[in-house]
Design a protein around this motif. Structure first.
Motif, mmCIF file in Angstrom:
data_model
loop_
_atom_site.group_PDB
_atom_site.id
_atom_site.type_symbol
_atom_site.label_atom_id
_atom_site.label_comp_id
_atom_site.label_asym_id
_atom_site.label_seq_id
_atom_site.Cartn_x
_atom_site.Cartn_y
_atom_site.Cartn_z
ATOM 1 N N UNK A 254 0.856 -1.179 0.000
ATOM 2 C CA UNK A 254 0.000 0.000 0.000
ATOM 3 C C UNK A 254 0.895 1.231 0.000
ATOM 4 N N UNK A 255 0.429 2.307 -0.624
ATOM 5 C CA UNK A 255 1.194 3.553 -0.625
ATOM 6 C C UNK A 255 0.201 4.711 -0.636
ATOM 7 N N UNK A 256 0.685 5.919 -0.735
ATOM 8 C CA UNK A 256 -0.208 7.076 -0.613
ATOM 9 C C UNK A 256 -1.213 7.183 -1.758
ATOM 10 N N UNK A 257 -0.933 6.543 -2.909
ATOM 11 C CA UNK A 257 -1.906 6.562 -4.002
ATOM 12 C C UNK A 257 -3.100 5.651 -3.715
ATOM 13 N N UNK A 258 -2.968 4.769 -2.702
ATOM 14 C CA UNK A 258 -4.079 3.859 -2.370
ATOM 15 C C UNK A 258 -5.317 4.635 -1.912
ATOM 16 N N UNK A 259 -5.116 5.882 -1.488
ATOM 17 C CA UNK A 259 -6.239 6.702 -1.019
ATOM 18 C C UNK A 259 -6.971 7.389 -2.169
ATOM 19 N N UNK A 260 -6.347 7.421 -3.334
ATOM 20 C CA UNK A 260 -6.918 8.225 -4.415
ATOM 21 C C UNK A 260 -6.975 7.512 -5.759
ATOM 22 N N UNK A 261 -5.823 7.027 -6.235
ATOM 23 C CA UNK A 261 -5.739 6.593 -7.630
ATOM 24 C C UNK A 261 -5.537 5.101 -7.843
ATOM 25 N N UNK A 262 -5.207 4.363 -6.793
ATOM 26 C CA UNK A 262 -4.988 2.923 -6.945
ATOM 27 C C UNK A 262 -5.921 2.166 -6.006
ATOM 28 N N UNK A 263 -5.904 0.827 -6.103
ATOM 29 C CA UNK A 263 -6.857 0.016 -5.339
ATOM 30 C C UNK A 263 -6.705 0.268 -3.838
ATOM 31 N N UNK A 264 -7.810 0.554 -3.133
ATOM 32 C CA UNK A 264 -7.737 0.965 -1.720
ATOM 33 C C UNK A 264 -7.056 -0.036 -0.794
ATOM 34 N N UNK A 265 -7.223 -1.331 -1.055
ATOM 35 C CA UNK A 265 -6.650 -2.338 -0.175
ATOM 36 C C UNK A 265 -5.200 -2.657 -0.438
ATOM 37 N N UNK A 266 -4.631 -2.026 -1.484
ATOM 38 C CA UNK A 266 -3.241 -2.285 -1.835
ATOM 39 C C UNK A 266 -3.112 -3.014 -3.158
ATOM 40 N N UNK A 267 -1.905 -3.074 -3.658
ATOM 41 C CA UNK A 267 -1.626 -3.745 -4.926
ATOM 42 C C UNK A 267 -0.649 -4.904 -4.713
ATOM 43 N N UNK A 268 -0.622 -5.811 -5.677
ATOM 44 C CA UNK A 268 0.285 -6.941 -5.647
ATOM 45 C C UNK A 268 1.555 -6.596 -6.420
ATOM 46 N N UNK A 269 2.664 -7.168 -5.994
ATOM 47 C CA UNK A 269 3.938 -7.004 -6.691
ATOM 48 C C UNK A 269 4.695 -8.318 -6.617
ATOM 49 N N UNK A 270 5.059 -8.856 -7.777
ATOM 50 C CA UNK A 270 5.821 -10.104 -7.864
ATOM 51 C C UNK A 270 7.220 -9.806 -8.392
ATOM 52 N N UNK A 271 8.168 -10.646 -8.024
ATOM 53 C CA UNK A 271 9.543 -10.454 -8.479
ATOM 54 C C UNK A 271 10.064 -11.691 -9.196
ATOM 55 N N UNK A 272 11.192 -11.529 -9.841
ATOM 56 C CA UNK A 272 11.951 -12.661 -10.360
ATOM 57 C C UNK A 272 12.701 -13.303 -9.184
#
Length: 298
Positions: A227-245
């Motif tokens: 989650x980051x500060x954009x979660x309050x406005x422009x991105x999904x409120x509950x947070x986003x997923x991030x996968x790595x190699x």
């Protein structure tokens, strides 16, 4: 002397702006477009077809297309059969004359159903519908997919911020000792203590930051809910997923351009984890997938 300093400062600012907007190379663009196509394909196969999630009470639950069923299906026979829950076990019994495939078998009218937590759920194929058991804590439910769902045809695809390679960073991976857990909430209101795989330490926008992984491993790659500060406005409120190699020599690349919304963003029938407090970042990540609060699912 002052004019020279101003000129140098202006040149530095101009150079930094050019660096900030310099487009990624063709190899990166090709890789990103391939990843985005796989994201869209995964949603069309697994999440956009979802047509219902029905939590089972102990005892019998009838299912079919008629409105007098406990579980009302979007298509199929009026009265297709009965699910029976006993403790943590679920069985299905089809009505006489109903044609369906249970697991890999046709002609079977009654069977015990394995939930998807086994990674080999028993799929019931009933016309265009696919049904299987999901387990969430003490809950057992029937998840229904409609392979003819209009949501698949009408899906406009994800919207992304402009690519910015300043948000692709190399982090140091610190493996867990196997004893630590994090409390991971989900959209149902459950909180599950989840074993920590490890932490990543990195610098972004001149800040020292840490994320905690509770999915994945060093060999296959790590997974985060952030989650980051954009979660309050422009991105999904509950947070986003991030996968790595995979982690290589204690290092792993975090590309926040590939931060994506969870399945709950496209269907009300998913049970997504939310970002644990350990992964609430104190800055705005204006990269990755955006979220339309007016038309999306919460």
């Amino acid at each position: 002397m002052m004019l020279r300093k101003i000129a140098i400062a202006a040149l530095l600012i101009t150079t930094s702006l050019i660096a900030a907007v310099e487009p990624p190379d063709s190899a990166y663009l090709t890789s990103f477009e391939k990843w985005k196509a796989e994201l869209i394909d995964g949603r069309k196969q697994h999440w956009l077809p979802l047509a219902g999630l029905f939590w089972l009470k102990p005892g019998e639950s009838t299912f079919g297309n008629a409105p007098d069923n406990t579980i009302v299906l979007p298509s199929g026979p009026a009265h297709a059969g009965v699910f029976e829950r006993q403790e943590k076990a679920v069985t299905v019994k089809l009505q006489p004359g109903v044609e369906a495939k249970i697991g890999e078998k046709t002609g079977t009218t009654e069977s015990k159903l394995d939930a998807e937590v086994t990674n080999h759920p028993t799929i019931i194929e009933l016309g265009a519908l696919r049904m299987f058991v999901i387990e969430r804590g003490d809950r057992l439910g029937i998840r229904v997919r409609d392979m003819n769902s209009a949501a698949i045809r009408n899906y406009a695809g994800p919207a992304f911020f402009p690519l910015d390679l300043n948000y692709k960073v190399t982090a140091t991976f610190v493996p867990s000792d196997g004893k630590k857990t994090v409390d991971v909430p989900n959209v149902l209101g459950d909180v599950t203590p989840s074993p920590v795989v490890g932490e990543v330490h990195f610098k972004l926008n001149e800040r020292d930051l840490t994320l905690t992984a509770f999915e994945g491993d060093q060999k296959e790659g790590l997974s985060f809910v952030i989650s980051d500060l954009t979660s309050k406005t422009e991105t999904y409120p509950g947070g986003r997923f991030l996968d790595t190699d995979p982690v290589v020599d204690g290092k792993v690349v975090l590309d926040f351009n590939r931060a994506y919304s969870p399945p709950c963003s496209v269907t009300p029938y998913a049970t997504c984890p939310l970002a644990p407090k350990e992964n609430h970042l104190p800055l705005a990540l204006a990269v990755g997938e955006k979220y339309d609060r007016k038309h999306g699912h919460h």
